[in-house]
Design a protein around this motif. Structure first.
Motif, short mmCIF file in Angstrom:
data_model
loop_
_atom_site.label_atom_id
_atom_site.label_comp_id
_atom_site.label_asym_id
_atom_site.label_seq_id
_atom_site.Cartn_x
_atom_site.Cartn_y
_atom_site.Cartn_z
N ASN A 3 0.83 -1.19 0.00
CA ASN A 3 0.00 0.00 0.00
C ASN A 3 0.87 1.23 0.00
O ASN A 3 1.90 1.29 0.67
CB ASN A 3 -0.91 0.04 1.24
N VAL A 4 0.43 2.23 -0.76
CA VAL A 4 1.04 3.54 -0.75
C VAL A 4 0.00 4.50 -0.21
O VAL A 4 -1.10 4.59 -0.75
CB VAL A 4 1.50 3.95 -2.16
N GLU A 5 0.34 5.17 0.87
CA GLU A 5 -0.59 6.08 1.54
C GLU A 5 -0.12 7.50 1.38
O GLU A 5 1.07 7.79 1.58
CB GLU A 5 -0.70 5.74 3.03
N ASP A 17 1.76 30.69 0.63
CA ASP A 17 2.04 29.73 1.70
C ASP A 17 2.97 28.64 1.19
O ASP A 17 2.94 28.27 0.02
CB ASP A 17 0.74 29.07 2.17
N SER A 18 3.77 28.13 2.08
CA SER A 18 4.55 26.93 1.78
C SER A 18 3.83 25.73 2.35
O SER A 18 3.14 25.83 3.37
CB SER A 18 5.96 27.05 2.35
N THR A 19 3.94 24.61 1.69
CA THR A 19 3.18 23.45 2.12
C THR A 19 3.97 22.18 1.86
O THR A 19 4.97 22.18 1.12
CB THR A 19 1.83 23.40 1.37
N ASN A 20 3.55 21.11 2.48
CA ASN A 20 4.20 19.82 2.22
C ASN A 20 3.20 18.69 2.38
O ASN A 20 2.21 18.81 3.11
CB ASN A 20 5.40 19.62 3.13
N PHE A 21 3.45 17.60 1.68
CA PHE A 21 2.62 16.40 1.74
C PHE A 21 3.52 15.21 2.01
O PHE A 21 4.72 15.25 1.80
CB PHE A 21 1.88 16.11 0.43
N THR A 22 2.87 14.13 2.44
CA THR A 22 3.60 12.92 2.79
C THR A 22 3.16 11.74 1.93
O THR A 22 1.96 11.61 1.61
CB THR A 22 3.36 12.56 4.26
N CYS A 23 4.10 10.92 1.56
CA CYS A 23 3.83 9.65 0.89
C CYS A 23 4.51 8.56 1.71
O CYS A 23 5.72 8.62 1.95
CB CYS A 23 4.39 9.68 -0.53
N SER A 24 3.74 7.57 2.14
CA SER A 24 4.29 6.43 2.89
C SER A 24 4.20 5.18 2.04
O SER A 24 3.17 4.94 1.39
CB SER A 24 3.49 6.22 4.19
N GLU A 70 12.69 4.14 6.46
CA GLU A 70 11.43 4.23 7.19
C GLU A 70 10.22 4.30 6.25
O GLU A 70 9.08 4.27 6.72
CB GLU A 70 11.46 5.45 8.10
N GLY A 71 10.45 4.37 4.96
CA GLY A 71 9.36 4.27 4.00
C GLY A 71 8.50 5.52 3.87
O GLY A 71 7.27 5.44 3.93
N TYR A 72 9.14 6.69 3.69
CA TYR A 72 8.34 7.87 3.44
C TYR A 72 9.10 8.85 2.54
O TYR A 72 10.32 8.84 2.44
CB TYR A 72 7.89 8.57 4.73
N LYS A 98 4.33 -4.12 -12.05
CA LYS A 98 3.33 -3.31 -11.38
C LYS A 98 3.94 -2.10 -10.68
O LYS A 98 5.03 -2.17 -10.11
CB LYS A 98 2.61 -4.17 -10.35
N THR A 99 3.21 -1.00 -10.73
CA THR A 99 3.53 0.18 -9.94
C THR A 99 2.33 0.46 -9.04
O THR A 99 1.20 0.48 -9.50
CB THR A 99 3.81 1.39 -10.85
N ILE A 100 2.59 0.66 -7.76
CA ILE A 100 1.52 0.94 -6.80
C ILE A 100 1.39 2.45 -6.65
O ILE A 100 2.38 3.13 -6.34
CB ILE A 100 1.82 0.33 -5.43
N PHE A 101 0.20 2.95 -6.88
CA PHE A 101 -0.05 4.38 -6.79
C PHE A 101 -0.81 4.71 -5.50
O PHE A 101 -1.71 3.98 -5.09
CB PHE A 101 -0.90 4.86 -7.97
N GLY A 102 -0.47 5.85 -4.91
CA GLY A 102 -1.29 6.39 -3.85
C GLY A 102 -2.50 7.09 -4.43
O GLY A 102 -2.58 7.32 -5.65
N ALA A 103 -3.44 7.44 -3.55
CA ALA A 103 -4.67 8.08 -4.01
C ALA A 103 -4.48 9.56 -4.30
O ALA A 103 -5.36 10.19 -4.90
CB ALA A 103 -5.77 7.88 -2.97
#
Lengths: 111, 115
Positions: A3-5, A17-24, A70-72, A98-103
């Protein structure tokens, strides 16, 4: 099952604004981490392909970091502009076909 | 011109109809993929093809079939469309000669609605 979250699911910010997102992602059997930018009604386009632990990539105001142990991965946008409004996808190849995509994280930047 | 094109871009059809979605690419890549995207979910692989003679099922191939007519063309068919096939469909290509885990190149998507 891999799973990719991604978090957050959506984000509303003001211009500047500055912003950031996470992918696990699963840290075992890691091959690569992809970030894509997807504007509505357009094709998703690759921003970064990252393979090494500690990788940092930058393209203009957008940058990404990678921690394979740590997978992020973090995606940063400095000084968001309305044209940054898009969905940001991360994905990881599994070593086969296969490539697993996050939402995705949907970013809205208000002028 | 776009490197990966999809036709149609939007389609509304009725349950039971046969539908074909077409994908063409000018990138010269051997590998082509069909994905579907549903709200709140990541892209899911329907079929993939590593060359004209090599076609493989992905994780959600039931109810779909494909045809690789040439290196540049990869079509997805829904033999008898059903409402839960309503989704955004993407075609993509990749070039493993540039690195085994390189990025994919996507078309603009086909939005399919099955009533």
């Amino acid at each position: 099952i891999l799973n990719v979250e991604q978090s957050p699911q959506s984000l509303h910010v003001q211009e500047g604004d500055s912003t950031n997102f996470t992918c696990s992602f699963p840290s075992s059997n890691f091959y690569a981490l992809h970030w894509y930018r997807w504007e509505t009604a357009k094709s998703p386009e690759a921003l970064f392909v990252m393979t090494l632990n500690g990788d940092e990539k930058k393209k203009g105001r957008i940058s990404a970091t990678l921690n394979t142990k740590e997978g992020y991965s973090y995606l940063y946008i400095k000084g968001s502009q309305p044209e940054d409004s898009a969905t940001y996808l991360c994905a990881t190849p599994t070593g086969g076909f296969k490539t697993i995509f996050g939402a995705g994280t949907r970013l809205f930047v208000k002028a | 011109d776009a490197d990966v094109t999809q036709t149609p871009r939007n389609r509304i059809t009725k349950t039971g109809k046969r539908i074909m979605l077409e994908c063409s690419q000018t990138k010269g890549h051997d590998r082509m993929y069909w994905y579907r995207q549903d709200p709140g979910l990541g892209l899911r692989l329907i079929y993939y093809s590593f060359d004209v003679k090599d076609i493989n099922k992905g994780e959600i191939s039931d109810g779909y079939s494909v045809s690789r007519q040439a290196q540049a063309k990869f079509s997805l068919s829904l033999e008898s469309a059903i409402p839960n096939q309503t989704a955004l469909y993407f075609c993509a290509t990749s070039d493993p000669t540039q690195g085994p885990y390189n990025e994919q190149f996507f078309g603009p998507g086909t939005r399919l609605t099955v009533l």
